[in-house]
Scaffold this motif. Structure first.
Motif, PDB file in Angstrom:
ATOM      1  N   PRO A  73      54.986  57.302  66.596  1.00  0.00           N
ATOM      2  CA  PRO A  73      56.223  56.779  67.182  1.00  0.00           C
ATOM      3  C   PRO A  73      55.972  55.924  68.423  1.00  0.00           C
ATOM      4  N   LEU A  74      54.937  56.246  69.191  1.00  0.00           N
ATOM      5  CA  LEU A  74      54.625  55.418  70.362  1.00  0.00           C
ATOM      6  C   LEU A  74      54.197  54.018  69.940  1.00  0.00           C
ATOM      7  N   ALA A  75      53.333  53.928  68.940  1.00  0.00           N
ATOM      8  CA  ALA A  75      52.888  52.612  68.459  1.00  0.00           C
ATOM      9  C   ALA A  75      54.066  51.811  67.912  1.00  0.00           C
ATOM     10  N   CYS A  76      54.896  52.446  67.096  1.00  0.00           N
ATOM     11  CA  CYS A  76      56.071  51.760  66.551  1.00  0.00           C
ATOM     12  C   CYS A  76      57.010  51.313  67.663  1.00  0.00           C
ATOM     13  N   GLY A  77      57.233  52.192  68.609  1.00  0.00           N
ATOM     14  CA  GLY A  77      58.146  51.885  69.705  1.00  0.00           C
ATOM     15  C   GLY A  77      57.665  50.744  70.575  1.00  0.00           C
ATOM     16  N   ILE A  78      56.389  50.744  70.886  1.00  0.00           N
ATOM     17  CA  ILE A  78      55.832  49.675  71.719  1.00  0.00           C
ATOM     18  C   ILE A  78      55.933  48.335  70.991  1.00  0.00           C
ATOM     19  N   ILE A  79      55.610  48.343  69.714  1.00  0.00           N
ATOM     20  CA  ILE A  79      55.696  47.112  68.919  1.00  0.00           C
ATOM     21  C   ILE A  79      57.151  46.640  68.836  1.00  0.00           C
ATOM     22  N   SER A  80      58.081  47.563  68.586  1.00  0.00           N
ATOM     23  CA  SER A  80      59.498  47.199  68.476  1.00  0.00           C
ATOM     24  C   SER A  80      60.055  46.723  69.806  1.00  0.00           C
ATOM     25  N   TYR A  81      59.692  47.390  70.881  1.00  0.00           N
ATOM     26  CA  TYR A  81      60.184  46.984  72.210  1.00  0.00           C
ATOM     27  C   TYR A  81      59.649  45.609  72.589  1.00  0.00           C
ATOM     28  N   GLY A  82      58.500  45.268  72.068  1.00  0.00           N
ATOM     29  CA  GLY A  82      57.926  43.952  72.319  1.00  0.00           C
ATOM     30  C   GLY A  82      58.617  42.844  71.561  1.00  0.00           C
ATOM     31  N   GLY A  83      59.560  43.182  70.697  1.00  0.00           N
ATOM     32  CA  GLY A  83      60.330  42.163  69.999  1.00  0.00           C
ATOM     33  C   GLY A  83      60.007  42.026  68.526  1.00  0.00           C
ATOM     34  N   VAL A  84      59.029  42.764  68.043  1.00  0.00           N
ATOM     35  CA  VAL A  84      58.682  42.691  66.625  1.00  0.00           C
ATOM     36  C   VAL A  84      59.761  43.419  65.825  1.00  0.00           C
ATOM     37  N   SER A  85      60.150  42.837  64.728  1.00  0.00           N
ATOM     38  CA  SER A  85      61.179  43.421  63.865  1.00  0.00           C
ATOM     39  C   SER A  85      60.788  44.833  63.446  1.00  0.00           C
ATOM     40  N   VAL A  86      61.795  45.667  63.295  1.00  0.00           N
ATOM     41  CA  VAL A  86      61.584  47.050  62.848  1.00  0.00           C
ATOM     42  C   VAL A  86      60.852  47.072  61.510  1.00  0.00           C
ATOM     43  N   PHE A  87      61.185  46.139  60.629  1.00  0.00           N
ATOM     44  CA  PHE A  87      60.566  46.097  59.309  1.00  0.00           C
ATOM     45  C   PHE A  87      59.074  45.791  59.425  1.00  0.00           C
ATOM     46  N   VAL A  88      58.739  44.824  60.250  1.00  0.00           N
ATOM     47  CA  VAL A  88      57.339  44.464  60.431  1.00  0.00           C
ATOM     48  C   VAL A  88      56.588  45.622  61.083  1.00  0.00           C
ATOM     49  N   ALA A  89      57.185  46.236  62.100  1.00  0.00           N
ATOM     50  CA  ALA A  89      56.538  47.362  62.774  1.00  0.00           C
ATOM     51  C   ALA A  89      56.275  48.503  61.785  1.00  0.00           C
ATOM     52  N   SER A  90      57.248  48.792  60.935  1.00  0.00           N
ATOM     53  CA  SER A  90      57.068  49.869  59.949  1.00  0.00           C
ATOM     54  C   SER A  90      55.944  49.562  58.977  1.00  0.00           C
ATOM     55  N   PHE A  91      55.934  48.335  58.441  1.00  0.00           N
ATOM     56  CA  PHE A  91      54.882  47.954  57.496  1.00  0.00           C
ATOM     57  C   PHE A  91      53.515  47.936  58.167  1.00  0.00           C
ATOM     58  N   ALA A  92      53.471  47.499  59.417  1.00  0.00           N
ATOM     59  CA  ALA A  92      52.191  47.397  60.112  1.00  0.00           C
ATOM     60  C   ALA A  92      51.624  48.764  60.473  1.00  0.00           C
ATOM     61  N   VAL A  93      52.485  49.693  60.863  1.00  0.00           N
ATOM     62  CA  VAL A  93      52.015  51.001  61.330  1.00  0.00           C
ATOM     63  C   VAL A  93      51.868  52.002  60.179  1.00  0.00           C
ATOM     64  N   PHE A  94      52.515  51.767  59.042  1.00  0.00           N
ATOM     65  CA  PHE A  94      52.445  52.726  57.932  1.00  0.00           C
ATOM     66  C   PHE A  94      51.020  53.071  57.515  1.00  0.00           C
ATOM     67  N   PRO A  95      50.128  52.086  57.293  1.00  0.00           N
ATOM     68  CA  PRO A  95      48.767  52.461  56.893  1.00  0.00           C
ATOM     69  C   PRO A  95      48.052  53.295  57.950  1.00  0.00           C
ATOM     70  N   ILE A  96      48.344  53.028  59.215  1.00  0.00           N
ATOM     71  CA  ILE A  96      47.746  53.826  60.294  1.00  0.00           C
ATOM     72  C   ILE A  96      48.305  55.243  60.242  1.00  0.00           C
ATOM     73  N   ALA A  97      49.630  55.348  60.072  1.00  0.00           N
ATOM     74  CA  ALA A  97      50.269  56.669  59.975  1.00  0.00           C
ATOM     75  C   ALA A  97      49.719  57.447  58.789  1.00  0.00           C
ATOM     76  N   LEU A  98      49.550  56.768  57.673  1.00  0.00           N
ATOM     77  CA  LEU A  98      49.017  57.418  56.476  1.00  0.00           C
ATOM     78  C   LEU A  98      47.642  58.012  56.757  1.00  0.00           C
ATOM     79  N   GLU A  99      46.808  57.250  57.418  1.00  0.00           N
ATOM     80  CA  GLU A  99      45.451  57.720  57.723  1.00  0.00           C
ATOM     81  C   GLU A  99      45.466  58.829  58.770  1.00  0.00           C
ATOM     82  N   VAL A 100      46.323  58.699  59.798  1.00  0.00           N
ATOM     83  CA  VAL A 100      46.430  59.750  60.827  1.00  0.00           C
ATOM     84  C   VAL A 100      46.908  61.048  60.180  1.00  0.00           C
ATOM     85  N   PHE A 101      47.915  60.968  59.332  1.00  0.00           N
ATOM     86  CA  PHE A 101      48.435  62.163  58.677  1.00  0.00           C
ATOM     87  C   PHE A 101      47.381  62.785  57.773  1.00  0.00           C
TER      88      PHE A 101
END
Length: 189
Positions: A73-101
């Motif tokens: 959530p911190l990575a997603c939040g920082i990316i979203s707060y920086g102006g990146v679309s929620v959709f892009v942030a989700s797609f970008a962080v999903f593979p990282i989340a998958l690996e972390v999980f």
């Protein structure tokens, strides 16, 4: 919702759905197609290049498996707060989340919760966020994006802390009951 608006607004239901709703939906998708596409490509690039695996290992080594959950959530939040679309942030962080999980053996079904919490809550309502839900009211009210900064940042902080506690408690509770990471056939590792 479009149907309810059409019926209560005296608009022909068929016309309301076909012209107004679909016209708006197609316009939104057309206007944001490149954002969706680049987010998908970025997420896929993380998977193919093993970038997600490297980032996930770094997160787990730095924070430990118990605190790695908060990094999503911190990575997603920082990316979203920086102006990146929620959709892009989700797609970008999903593979990282998958690996972390996977590395931390968290139940996979909580990945959407971690992504949504990071992209759609605390960072989206923080003052100064260049997202549509801040820009439209600021424009309509004639205020600055940083209006109510003190209250806004305090509220965002409270949302972040309470959300992290709830997310950790929920995921760790499921893990304590014996749930763990179970890969789906489409997962690439």
């Amino acid at each position: 919702c479009a149907g309810i608006v059409a019926i209560t607004g005296g608009i022909n239901l068929y016309e309301g759905l076909k012209e107004h709703y679909m016209g708006g939906f197609v316009g939104f998708f057309k206007a944001n197609f490149l954002i969706f596409m680049t987010g998908t490509i970025m997420g896929k690039a993380y998977e193919i290049t093993n970038g997600a695996k490297s980032i996930a290992k770094m997160i787990i080594n730095k924070f430990g498996p118990n605190m790695a959950l908060i990094s999503i959530p911190l990575a997603c939040g920082i990316i979203s707060y920086g102006g990146v679309s929620v959709f892009v942030a989700s797609f970008a962080v999903f593979p990282i989340a998958l690996e972390v999980f996977k590395q931390a053996d968290y139940p996979r079904r909580y990945i959407p919760a971690a992504l949504t919490f990071g992209c759609s809550t605390w960072a989206m309502v923080a003052p100064g966020a260049p997202q549509i839900q801040n820009v439209v009211p600021a424009t309509a009210l004639g205020t600055d994006l940083m209006a109510g900064a003190i209250n806004g940042f305090i509220s965002s902080g409270v949302i972040l802390v309470i959300g992290c506690i709830i997310l950790m408690k929920t995921v760790n509770g499921a893990k304590a009951k014996g749930e763990g990471f179970v890969a789906k056939p489409m997962d690439i590792f």
